[in-house]
Each structure stands twice: as structure tokens, then as C-alpha cells.
Design an enzyme around this catalytic site. Structure first.
Site, PDB file in Angstrom:
ATOM      1  N   CYS A  21     -24.586 -78.083  10.440  1.00 52.58           N
ATOM      2  CA  CYS A  21     -25.512 -79.180  10.163  1.00 52.58           C
ATOM      3  C   CYS A  21     -26.573 -78.776   9.145  1.00 52.58           C
ATOM      4  CB  CYS A  21     -26.161 -79.624  11.477  1.00 52.58           C
ATOM      5  SG  CYS A  21     -26.865 -81.302  11.389  1.00 52.58           S
ATOM      6  N   ASP A 143     -29.993 -79.669  22.942  1.00 57.78           N
ATOM      7  CA  ASP A 143     -30.821 -78.943  21.987  1.00 57.78           C
ATOM      8  C   ASP A 143     -32.053 -78.428  22.709  1.00 57.78           C
ATOM      9  OD1 ASP A 143     -31.727 -77.870  19.626  1.00 57.78           O
ATOM     10  OD2 ASP A 143     -31.876 -79.766  18.550  1.00 57.78           O
TER      11      ASP A 143
END
Length: 232
Positions: A21, A143
Site C-alpha cells: 500500500c 490496523d
């Protein structure tokens, strides 16, 4: 000092997918594809140092076979749909305070998958995320929690603590992990959580948005090696 014993690795059933990412440059997107990653991610959150517009995200991925995941946060349904359509994303990854209804409706508005990011401090956050989004999202991305940032902190959460709830995640719900992953620690994270997907950004960077191609390949290799020994 307490000795930490990692879970025993068993024979794999399915491979663990890799998402790289925070892409900002076309050459890095080309490298992600060449390295064999399963998804490339572009962050379209203005507060991020890796910010790119949906149009720029689409240009980065244009002509490549690796599916694009676009990361957005705290937009209304119309804006989410527009971001998905303009970028041509295969995945819309939501990192804000989006509610279950928006997540569900977004999944009905296009051909994309919808992953909801959860900021995790411990098992309770995963339990609450499953209760809220388990039937609305295609996947949950765990996360690290931060009091101000929506994600991209570069810090891991406690894989060991959260692993106690791993078996409560439905088999048809993608479980991804992010936050502080790198070639050096991703195998350990996989052993604890047996994820379907791992998501890396700063762990393969030279600076925000500038990827290190050697580290991208090392990360993918570490995941493939660890994934061969994990039972899903």
C-alpha cells in the site's frame, strides 16, 4: 523474562495474499506487480503524506494485472462510489468512522469488495468489529490503534492478544492485518493470526511514498515462505 512460544505452524490450506500500500509512483506499481503481490494500494486520504486522488490512483494501476485497492476515509456513499468508479478499484478500503449501513450499501453499488479497517488495541476491538461489520463488509483489516491517526502509523498491535479470537472470524470474511509489518516481522504476525492477507506500506519504504524494491521482494518472499506452514 517470560518466554514467548509462537503457535506451531501446520500445513497450509490456501496462500496468504500480499497487499503493498501507499503507492505514489508508477515505477513502484510496476515493481509490486513484478514481485508477485496480490494487491496494490493507493491512499486517497488528504491527510496522508502518500495521498493521491482517485484519478491518479487509476493512472498508477492502468494496464496492470494486479488488482487495485483504494484507501479512503470518512466520505459519504456517493463520494465512495465515485472514488471506486474513477479509480477502477477492485477493493474499496475504508479507514474512517464509516457505519455498517454505508459499508453494506457501498458493496451493493459496484463490483468491488469492501474492506473495513479496524483500529485495534486488543481482542475487544476485533469482537466489536465483527459484531458491527461482519455481515456488511467483504473483509476486515486490523490496523494499530492511534488516538488521532486513521491508520498508517507504522506500529504493530498485539498479534498475540488478538489471536485468541482468530477462530471467531467467519471463513468467508477476509481477515487482513496491517500496522508495522516488515520483512523482518511478518512471519511472526502470520504465525499468530493466520490472516488471509497482510498489508505493508512503511515497512518497505525509503521515505513516505517512495518504495524500496528490494524490501518489497523480501516481504513477498517472507509471506510466501511463512504461508506454506500456516493452517487456515
Amino acid at each position: 523474562m517470560e518466554q514467548v512460544v509462537l503457535p506451531k505452524m501446520e500445513q497450509a490450506v490456501s496462500p496468504i495474499q500480499v497487499k503493498v500500500c501507499g503507492l505514489t509512483q508508477r515505477r513502484d506499481a510496476l515493481e509490486v506487480e513484478e514481485a508477485g503481490a496480490d494487491f496494490m494500494g493507493v491512499v486517497s486520504v488528504p491527510e496522508s503524506p502518500r495521498f493521491r486522488t482517485p484519478e491518479e490512483a487509476g493512472a498508477l494501476a492502468a494496464g496492470l494485472k494486479t488488482p487495485l485497492a483504494i484507501v479512503i476515509a470518512d466520505r459519504n456513499l456517493r463520494e465512495c462510489v465515485e472514488a471506486g468508479r474513477v479509480s477502477g478499484a477492485h477493493v474499496i478500503q475504508l479507514h474512517g468512522q464509516e457505519g455498517p449501513e454505508l459499508v453494506k450499501h457501498l458493496g451493493e453499488e459496484g463490483p468491488w469488495e469492501v474492506w473495513k479497517a479496524l483500529r485495534v488495541r486488543g481482542p475487544r476491538d476485533l469482537a466489536e468489529g465483527l459484531a458491527s461489520y461482519g455481515e456488511a463488509a467483504t473483509g476486515l483489516l486490523l490496523d494499530a490503534w492511534h488516538p488521532r491517526k486513521k491508520g498508517g502509523t507504522g506500529a504493530p498491535f498485539s498479534w498475540r492478544e488478538v489471536s485468541a479470537l482468530r477462530d471467531t472470524v467467519p471463513a468467508d470474511l477476509v481477515l487482513g492485518i496491517a500496522g508495522g509489518l516488515s520483512p523482518e516481522n511478518v512471519a511472526e504476525a502470520i504465525r499468530w493470526l493466520r490472516p488471509d492477507l497482510v498489508d505493508v506500506s512503511s515497512g518497505v519504504e525509503e521515505s513516505p511514498g517512495k518504495k524500496n524494491h528490494v524490501r518489497i521482494r523480501e516481504f513477498v518472499q517472507q509471506v510466501r515462505g511463512a504461508g506454506r506452514g500456516v493452517s487456515q
